[in-house]
Scaffold this motif. Structure first.
Motif, PDB file in Angstrom:
ATOM      1  N   TRP A  42      -6.247  14.785  -8.431  1.00  0.00           N
ATOM      2  CA  TRP A  42      -7.606  15.273  -8.629  1.00  0.00           C
ATOM      3  C   TRP A  42      -8.269  15.655  -7.308  1.00  0.00           C
ATOM      4  N   MET A  43      -8.294  14.743  -6.352  1.00  0.00           N
ATOM      5  CA  MET A  43      -9.036  14.968  -5.118  1.00  0.00           C
ATOM      6  C   MET A  43      -8.338  15.968  -4.194  1.00  0.00           C
ATOM      7  N   CYS A  44      -7.032  15.843  -4.043  1.00  0.00           N
ATOM      8  CA  CYS A  44      -6.301  16.744  -3.139  1.00  0.00           C
ATOM      9  C   CYS A  44      -6.308  18.175  -3.663  1.00  0.00           C
ATOM     10  N   SER A  45      -6.063  18.329  -4.962  1.00  0.00           N
ATOM     11  CA  SER A  45      -6.023  19.675  -5.530  1.00  0.00           C
ATOM     12  C   SER A  45      -7.404  20.329  -5.462  1.00  0.00           C
ATOM     13  N   SER A  46      -8.465  19.540  -5.662  1.00  0.00           N
ATOM     14  CA  SER A  46      -9.824  20.085  -5.614  1.00  0.00           C
ATOM     15  C   SER A  46     -10.137  20.632  -4.223  1.00  0.00           C
ATOM     16  N   ILE A  47      -9.826  19.862  -3.204  1.00  0.00           N
ATOM     17  CA  ILE A  47     -10.121  20.287  -1.830  1.00  0.00           C
ATOM     18  C   ILE A  47      -9.299  21.501  -1.445  1.00  0.00           C
ATOM     19  N   CYS A  48      -8.000  21.469  -1.732  1.00  0.00           N
ATOM     20  CA  CYS A  48      -7.123  22.591  -1.380  1.00  0.00           C
ATOM     21  C   CYS A  48      -7.546  23.862  -2.100  1.00  0.00           C
ATOM     22  N   LEU A  49      -7.871  23.728  -3.382  1.00  0.00           N
ATOM     23  CA  LEU A  49      -8.257  24.893  -4.171  1.00  0.00           C
ATOM     24  C   LEU A  49      -9.543  25.514  -3.635  1.00  0.00           C
ATOM     25  N   ASP A  50     -10.490  24.674  -3.254  1.00  0.00           N
ATOM     26  CA  ASP A  50     -11.769  25.210  -2.788  1.00  0.00           C
ATOM     27  C   ASP A  50     -11.675  25.792  -1.381  1.00  0.00           C
ATOM     28  N   VAL A  51     -10.771  25.301  -0.578  1.00  0.00           N
ATOM     29  CA  VAL A  51     -10.526  25.931   0.723  1.00  0.00           C
ATOM     30  C   VAL A  51     -10.020  27.355   0.499  1.00  0.00           C
ATOM     31  N   TYR A 100     -17.054   8.284  -7.329  1.00  0.00           N
ATOM     32  CA  TYR A 100     -16.238   7.595  -6.321  1.00  0.00           C
ATOM     33  C   TYR A 100     -16.734   6.161  -6.097  1.00  0.00           C
ATOM     34  N   GLY A 101     -15.803   5.221  -6.152  1.00  0.00           N
ATOM     35  CA  GLY A 101     -16.116   3.824  -5.897  1.00  0.00           C
ATOM     36  C   GLY A 101     -16.576   3.047  -7.110  1.00  0.00           C
ATOM     37  N   THR A 102     -16.737   3.712  -8.254  1.00  0.00           N
ATOM     38  CA  THR A 102     -17.173   3.028  -9.466  1.00  0.00           C
ATOM     39  C   THR A 102     -15.971   2.375 -10.164  1.00  0.00           C
ATOM     40  N   GLU A 103     -16.266   1.564 -11.158  1.00  0.00           N
ATOM     41  CA  GLU A 103     -15.189   0.926 -11.916  1.00  0.00           C
ATOM     42  C   GLU A 103     -14.325   1.966 -12.620  1.00  0.00           C
ATOM     43  N   ALA A 104     -14.977   3.000 -13.143  1.00  0.00           N
ATOM     44  CA  ALA A 104     -14.230   4.067 -13.820  1.00  0.00           C
ATOM     45  C   ALA A 104     -13.257   4.746 -12.861  1.00  0.00           C
ATOM     46  N   PHE A 105     -13.678   4.912 -11.602  1.00  0.00           N
ATOM     47  CA  PHE A 105     -12.815   5.545 -10.595  1.00  0.00           C
ATOM     48  C   PHE A 105     -11.596   4.671 -10.307  1.00  0.00           C
ATOM     49  N   TYR A 106     -11.800   3.376 -10.140  1.00  0.00           N
ATOM     50  CA  TYR A 106     -10.684   2.497  -9.787  1.00  0.00           C
ATOM     51  C   TYR A 106      -9.745   2.226 -10.952  1.00  0.00           C
ATOM     52  N   ARG A 107     -10.182   2.555 -12.146  1.00  0.00           N
ATOM     53  CA  ARG A 107      -9.287   2.431 -13.305  1.00  0.00           C
ATOM     54  C   ARG A 107      -8.278   3.575 -13.354  1.00  0.00           C
ATOM     55  N   LEU A 108      -8.554   4.634 -12.611  1.00  0.00           N
ATOM     56  CA  LEU A 108      -7.629   5.764 -12.577  1.00  0.00           C
ATOM     57  C   LEU A 108      -6.343   5.377 -11.844  1.00  0.00           C
ATOM     58  N   PRO A 109      -5.196   5.815 -12.334  1.00  0.00           N
ATOM     59  CA  PRO A 109      -3.956   5.569 -11.594  1.00  0.00           C
ATOM     60  C   PRO A 109      -3.983   6.324 -10.275  1.00  0.00           C
ATOM     61  N   GLY A 116      -1.823   8.209  -8.847  1.00  0.00           N
ATOM     62  CA  GLY A 116      -1.363   9.590  -8.963  1.00  0.00           C
ATOM     63  C   GLY A 116      -2.454  10.504  -9.481  1.00  0.00           C
ATOM     64  N   GLY A 117      -3.212  10.024 -10.451  1.00  0.00           N
ATOM     65  CA  GLY A 117      -4.295  10.817 -11.013  1.00  0.00           C
ATOM     66  C   GLY A 117      -5.395  11.062  -9.991  1.00  0.00           C
ATOM     67  N   ARG A 118      -5.764  10.005  -9.255  1.00  0.00           N
ATOM     68  CA  ARG A 118      -6.786  10.164  -8.213  1.00  0.00           C
ATOM     69  C   ARG A 118      -6.345  11.150  -7.144  1.00  0.00           C
ATOM     70  N   SER A 119      -5.097  11.031  -6.721  1.00  0.00           N
ATOM     71  CA  SER A 119      -4.580  11.887  -5.649  1.00  0.00           C
ATOM     72  C   SER A 119      -4.530  13.347  -6.102  1.00  0.00           C
ATOM     73  N   PRO A 148     -17.510  11.611 -17.370  1.00  0.00           N
ATOM     74  CA  PRO A 148     -16.568  12.639 -16.895  1.00  0.00           C
ATOM     75  C   PRO A 148     -15.159  12.139 -16.609  1.00  0.00           C
ATOM     76  N   VAL A 149     -14.987  10.830 -16.503  1.00  0.00           N
ATOM     77  CA  VAL A 149     -13.669  10.276 -16.179  1.00  0.00           C
ATOM     78  C   VAL A 149     -12.919   9.845 -17.436  1.00  0.00           C
ATOM     79  N   TRP A 150     -13.613   9.143 -18.335  1.00  0.00           N
ATOM     80  CA  TRP A 150     -12.942   8.584 -19.504  1.00  0.00           C
ATOM     81  C   TRP A 150     -13.549   9.041 -20.824  1.00  0.00           C
ATOM     82  N   GLY A 151     -14.401  10.061 -20.790  1.00  0.00           N
ATOM     83  CA  GLY A 151     -15.004  10.552 -22.032  1.00  0.00           C
ATOM     84  C   GLY A 151     -13.958  11.108 -22.986  1.00  0.00           C
ATOM     85  N   ASP A 152     -14.303  11.187 -24.269  1.00  0.00           N
ATOM     86  CA  ASP A 152     -13.371  11.672 -25.290  1.00  0.00           C
ATOM     87  C   ASP A 152     -12.860  13.078 -24.909  1.00  0.00           C
TER      88      ASP A 152
END
Length: 262
Positions: free
Chosen positions: A219-228, A203-212, A214-217, A80-84
């Motif tokens: 992704w996570m911030c927008s997801s939480i705000c949107l679902d609220v 979260y916490g996997t190698e694939a997660f830490y390869r994300l820049p 800005g991308g992590r922020s 889900p992070v780096w798939g084609d």
């Protein structure tokens, strides 16, 4: 890869042009044929009507494409992070063209459909899609979020009924309201456990830490705000649906009672 980037750009531009044509030409023509009441609307109402018609068309196209990807794109579902991200990029490119088109229409027809919330929403979405289109990040999650578009047609239909003068207690309005509540719950609330379970598994996997960062922020911030916001909207929709059903039931009971008296 260069060819594919050009394809994504071409899809975005084609999407923009298509939605502009739909708004300025096709929507009014189709609406006049389907609903005679369209001709009686004010100019401001016609502008919003066309905007919502385009919104509904976009939601159906992108939503169906989204379901196809979720069911048949193994590369994205397995990673889900780096798939084609090829198919996801095409879907997001369609949405990007729509968002830019809608922003242009909002600014141009500000007095009719201007809304600061939608401007912020569209800009935030475009910022998030930058990471998908530009860097191919998080294709599964970007596509999963587009499931929410399935609730849009019912929301728009509610406005169509209102502007055409349908009573809130009418059967078409009630049927649409119940459908809106059910679909909104399914595509925005019920899917939350699936979405966040997948997020926590990454979260916490190698694939997660390869994300820049800005991308992590984004992704996570927008997801939480949107679902609220989704939970708040679901609460309002559920309350509105309950009130309408209750008033409809009361009217039917009163009618039966009066009939027995007579």
């Amino acid at each position: 890869m260069e060819f594919f980037n050009q394809l994504i750009l071409a899809v975005s531009v084609a999407s923009f042009i298509t939605f502009q044509v739909l708004f300025h030409y096709l929507s009014s023509w189709v609406s006049t044929c389907v609903s005679p009441g369209f001709k009686k609307l004010s100019e401001k109402q016609k502008i919003e009507w066309n905007s919502r018609t385009v919104s509904t068309f976009h939601a159906l196209v992108v939503g169906i494409f989204c379901l196809y990807i979720l069911h048949f794109d193994d590369a994205v579902n397995e990673d889900p992070v780096w798939g084609d991200p090829a198919l996801v990029k095409l879907n997001v490119a369609i949405t990007t063209g729509y968002l830019i088109s809608d922003l242009l229409l909002i600014f141009y027809h500000w007095k009719a459909i201007g809304d600061k919330f939608f401007v912020v929403h569209h800009l935030a979405a475009l910022y998030a899609y930058y990471y998908v289109l530009g860097q191919g990040l998080l294709p599964y999650f970007a596509n999963f979020r587009l499931l929410a578009e399935f609730s849009t047609p019912c929301v728009n239909q509610r406005w169509f009924f209102e502007v055409l003068g349908y009573p809130k207690s009418s059967k078409p309005n009630i049927a649409n309201g119940v459908m809106m509540a059910v679909i909104f719950f399914l595509v925005r609330i019920a899917v939350m456990p699936i979405y966040y379970e997948r997020m926590f598994s990454i979260y916490g996997t190698e694939a997660f830490y390869r994300l820049p960062f800005g991308g992590r922020s984004a992704w996570m911030c927008s997801s939480i705000c949107l679902d609220v916001m989704n939970v708040m909207w679901m609460h309002r929709i559920a309350r509105g649906c309950y009130r309408v059903l209750r008033s409809r039931r009361k009217l039917e009971e009163d009618a039966q009672h009066n009939g027995k008296i007579e």
